[in-house]
Design a protein around this motif. Structure first.
Motif, PDB file in Angstrom:
ATOM      1  N   THR A  43     -13.216   6.897  -9.544  1.00  0.00           N
ATOM      2  CA  THR A  43     -11.981   6.376  -9.793  1.00  0.00           C
ATOM      3  C   THR A  43     -11.986   5.876 -11.247  1.00  0.00           C
ATOM      4  O   THR A  43     -13.033   5.445 -11.819  1.00  0.00           O
ATOM      5  CB  THR A  43     -11.320   5.261  -8.989  1.00  0.00           C
ATOM      6  OG1 THR A  43     -12.599   4.191  -8.766  1.00  0.00           O
ATOM      7  CG2 THR A  43     -11.065   5.785  -7.426  1.00  0.00           C
ATOM      8  N   TRP A  45      -2.236   8.560  -9.873  1.00  0.00           N
ATOM      9  CA  TRP A  45      -0.972   7.662  -9.481  1.00  0.00           C
ATOM     10  C   TRP A  45      -0.542   7.452 -11.061  1.00  0.00           C
ATOM     11  O   TRP A  45      -1.269   6.996 -11.792  1.00  0.00           O
ATOM     12  CB  TRP A  45      -1.081   6.341  -8.890  1.00  0.00           C
ATOM     13  CG  TRP A  45      -1.309   6.460  -7.291  1.00  0.00           C
ATOM     14  CD1 TRP A  45      -2.604   6.584  -6.695  1.00  0.00           C
ATOM     15  CD2 TRP A  45      -0.279   6.681  -6.367  1.00  0.00           C
ATOM     16  NE1 TRP A  45      -2.388   6.551  -5.266  1.00  0.00           N
ATOM     17  CE2 TRP A  45      -0.968   6.566  -5.254  1.00  0.00           C
ATOM     18  CE3 TRP A  45       1.112   6.815  -6.203  1.00  0.00           C
ATOM     19  CZ2 TRP A  45      -0.347   7.014  -3.835  1.00  0.00           C
ATOM     20  CZ3 TRP A  45       1.664   6.848  -5.153  1.00  0.00           C
ATOM     21  CH2 TRP A  45       0.979   6.909  -3.967  1.00  0.00           C
ATOM     22  N   ARG A  85       0.964  -0.970  -0.131  1.00  0.00           N
ATOM     23  CA  ARG A  85       0.064   0.042   0.110  1.00  0.00           C
ATOM     24  C   ARG A  85       0.901   1.324   0.083  1.00  0.00           C
ATOM     25  O   ARG A  85       1.745   1.470   0.902  1.00  0.00           O
ATOM     26  CB  ARG A  85      -0.893  -0.031   1.326  1.00  0.00           C
ATOM     27  CG  ARG A  85      -2.059   1.176   0.966  1.00  0.00           C
ATOM     28  CD  ARG A  85      -3.048   1.015   2.155  1.00  0.00           C
ATOM     29  NE  ARG A  85      -2.366   1.819   3.396  1.00  0.00           N
ATOM     30  CZ  ARG A  85      -3.174   2.397   4.324  1.00  0.00           C
ATOM     31  NH1 ARG A  85      -4.545   2.409   4.213  1.00  0.00           N
ATOM     32  NH2 ARG A  85      -2.852   2.899   5.524  1.00  0.00           N
ATOM     33  N   ILE A 104      -7.662   2.650  -5.516  1.00  0.00           N
ATOM     34  CA  ILE A 104      -7.027   3.833  -5.172  1.00  0.00           C
ATOM     35  C   ILE A 104      -8.427   4.546  -4.158  1.00  0.00           C
ATOM     36  O   ILE A 104      -9.533   4.339  -4.458  1.00  0.00           O
ATOM     37  CB  ILE A 104      -6.843   4.932  -6.465  1.00  0.00           C
ATOM     38  CG1 ILE A 104      -5.869   4.443  -7.382  1.00  0.00           C
ATOM     39  CG2 ILE A 104      -6.827   6.315  -5.840  1.00  0.00           C
ATOM     40  CD1 ILE A 104      -5.746   5.219  -8.419  1.00  0.00           C
ATOM     41  N   SER A 105      -7.782   5.061  -3.148  1.00  0.00           N
ATOM     42  CA  SER A 105      -8.785   5.614  -2.262  1.00  0.00           C
ATOM     43  C   SER A 105      -8.061   7.030  -1.909  1.00  0.00           C
ATOM     44  O   SER A 105      -7.040   7.226  -1.875  1.00  0.00           O
ATOM     45  CB  SER A 105      -9.099   4.610  -1.092  1.00  0.00           C
ATOM     46  OG  SER A 105      -7.934   4.321  -0.342  1.00  0.00           O
ATOM     47  N   ARG A 106      -8.892   7.783  -1.053  1.00  0.00           N
ATOM     48  CA  ARG A 106      -8.433   8.872  -0.501  1.00  0.00           C
ATOM     49  C   ARG A 106      -9.198   9.273   0.779  1.00  0.00           C
ATOM     50  O   ARG A 106     -10.229   8.877   1.120  1.00  0.00           O
ATOM     51  CB  ARG A 106      -8.567  10.167  -1.369  1.00  0.00           C
ATOM     52  CG  ARG A 106      -9.913  10.669  -1.844  1.00  0.00           C
ATOM     53  CD  ARG A 106      -9.728  11.531  -2.880  1.00  0.00           C
ATOM     54  NE  ARG A 106      -9.206  12.900  -2.564  1.00  0.00           N
ATOM     55  CZ  ARG A 106      -8.980  13.620  -3.480  1.00  0.00           C
ATOM     56  NH1 ARG A 106      -9.187  13.449  -4.912  1.00  0.00           N
ATOM     57  NH2 ARG A 106      -8.165  14.868  -3.402  1.00  0.00           N
ATOM     58  N   THR A 121      -6.571   7.144 -11.425  1.00  0.00           N
ATOM     59  CA  THR A 121      -6.790   8.401 -10.712  1.00  0.00           C
ATOM     60  C   THR A 121      -7.905   8.664  -9.944  1.00  0.00           C
ATOM     61  O   THR A 121      -8.710   7.419  -9.897  1.00  0.00           O
ATOM     62  CB  THR A 121      -7.355   9.499 -11.872  1.00  0.00           C
ATOM     63  OG1 THR A 121      -8.568   9.252 -12.757  1.00  0.00           O
ATOM     64  CG2 THR A 121      -6.106   9.580 -13.021  1.00  0.00           C
ATOM     65  N   CYS A 163       2.941  10.158  -7.297  1.00  0.00           N
ATOM     66  CA  CYS A 163       1.607  10.838  -6.947  1.00  0.00           C
ATOM     67  C   CYS A 163       1.605  12.072  -7.761  1.00  0.00           C
ATOM     68  O   CYS A 163       2.488  13.018  -7.747  1.00  0.00           O
ATOM     69  CB  CYS A 163       1.581  11.044  -5.631  1.00  0.00           C
ATOM     70  SG  CYS A 163       0.344  12.140  -4.877  1.00  0.00           S
ATOM     71  N   MET A 209      -3.968  10.269  -0.133  1.00  0.00           N
ATOM     72  CA  MET A 209      -4.331   9.485  -1.268  1.00  0.00           C
ATOM     73  C   MET A 209      -3.232   8.072  -1.044  1.00  0.00           C
ATOM     74  O   MET A 209      -2.237   8.027  -0.655  1.00  0.00           O
ATOM     75  CB  MET A 209      -4.046   9.769  -2.864  1.00  0.00           C
ATOM     76  CG  MET A 209      -4.564   8.819  -3.796  1.00  0.00           C
ATOM     77  SD  MET A 209      -4.282   9.777  -5.381  1.00  0.00           S
ATOM     78  CE  MET A 209      -2.305   9.939  -5.467  1.00  0.00           C
ATOM     79  N   TYR A 210      -4.121   7.004  -1.380  1.00  0.00           N
ATOM     80  CA  TYR A 210      -3.780   5.603  -1.279  1.00  0.00           C
ATOM     81  C   TYR A 210      -3.830   4.783  -2.404  1.00  0.00           C
ATOM     82  O   TYR A 210      -4.731   4.827  -3.336  1.00  0.00           O
ATOM     83  CB  TYR A 210      -4.331   4.909  -0.209  1.00  0.00           C
ATOM     84  CG  TYR A 210      -4.223   5.679   1.526  1.00  0.00           C
ATOM     85  CD1 TYR A 210      -3.266   5.514   2.129  1.00  0.00           C
ATOM     86  CD2 TYR A 210      -5.362   6.234   1.837  1.00  0.00           C
ATOM     87  CE1 TYR A 210      -3.258   6.176   3.430  1.00  0.00           C
ATOM     88  CE2 TYR A 210      -5.466   6.982   2.792  1.00  0.00           C
ATOM     89  CZ  TYR A 210      -4.496   6.729   3.684  1.00  0.00           C
ATOM     90  OH  TYR A 210      -4.345   7.364   4.830  1.00  0.00           O
ATOM     91  N   LEU A 211      -2.854   3.796  -2.672  1.00  0.00           N
ATOM     92  CA  LEU A 211      -2.744   2.984  -3.839  1.00  0.00           C
ATOM     93  C   LEU A 211      -2.690   1.522  -3.119  1.00  0.00           C
ATOM     94  O   LEU A 211      -1.387   1.082  -2.591  1.00  0.00           O
ATOM     95  CB  LEU A 211      -1.794   3.393  -4.615  1.00  0.00           C
ATOM     96  CG  LEU A 211      -1.487   2.052  -5.880  1.00  0.00           C
ATOM     97  CD1 LEU A 211      -2.850   2.283  -6.819  1.00  0.00           C
ATOM     98  CD2 LEU A 211      -0.523   2.584  -6.671  1.00  0.00           C
ATOM     99  N   TYR A 243      -8.873   3.363 -13.929  1.00  0.00           N
ATOM    100  CA  TYR A 243      -7.572   2.656 -13.857  1.00  0.00           C
ATOM    101  C   TYR A 243      -7.170   2.094 -15.096  1.00  0.00           C
ATOM    102  O   TYR A 243      -8.040   2.025 -16.182  1.00  0.00           O
ATOM    103  CB  TYR A 243      -7.982   1.265 -12.944  1.00  0.00           C
ATOM    104  CG  TYR A 243      -8.330   1.641 -11.518  1.00  0.00           C
ATOM    105  CD1 TYR A 243      -7.325   1.820 -10.563  1.00  0.00           C
ATOM    106  CD2 TYR A 243      -9.496   1.699 -11.281  1.00  0.00           C
ATOM    107  CE1 TYR A 243      -7.714   2.088  -9.294  1.00  0.00           C
ATOM    108  CE2 TYR A 243     -10.008   2.002  -9.796  1.00  0.00           C
ATOM    109  CZ  TYR A 243      -9.099   1.948  -8.963  1.00  0.00           C
ATOM    110  OH  TYR A 243      -9.528   2.262  -7.732  1.00  0.00           O
TER     111      TYR A 243
END
Length: 123
Positions: A57, A36, A19, A69-71, A50, A95, A78-80, A59
């Protein structure tokens, strides 16, 4: 004005998970779109995915179904989440943030970039 810092890159075995996090600081506009991207040695920088300020999102086909992806807008982070990693996922992950209205469709549509974090997937 805006700073982006990625973290979480590591060496991982194929099939494993990582992550990544990206924290934005400075004068970030509300509901800024973030993305990302990744760049492997000798290759161009390619889209990973995005996320808009309200959480919509998209991909790249190469990661769809494996990455998410979340935020967290309260933390400007922001997370991947990367699952089922493959050796071809090896790259520096960047990022990005668009600090104005609109949804970018290319890397040139983003205003700020982090320094990147290395992800290496061994076979």
């Amino acid at each position: 004005q805006v700073q982006l810092v990625e973290s979480g890159g590591d060496l991982v075995q194929a099939g494993g998970s990582l992550r990544l996090s990206c924290t934005a600081s400075g004068r970030v506009v509300s509901f800024a779109t973030m993305g990302w991207y990744r760049q492997a040695p000798g290759k161009q920088r390619d889209l990973v995915g995005t996320i808009t300020g309200v959480g919509s999102t998209n991909y790249a086909d190469s990661v769809k179904g494996r990455f998410r992806i979340s935020r967290d807008n309260n933390k400007n982070t922001m997370y991947l989440q990367m699952n089922s990693l493959k050796p071809e996922d090896t790259a520096v992950y960047y990022c990005s943030l668009r600090n104005r209205a609109g949804r970018p469709t290319t890397a040139e549509g983003y205003d700020y970039w982090g320094q990147g974090t290395q992800v290496t997937v061994s076979s």
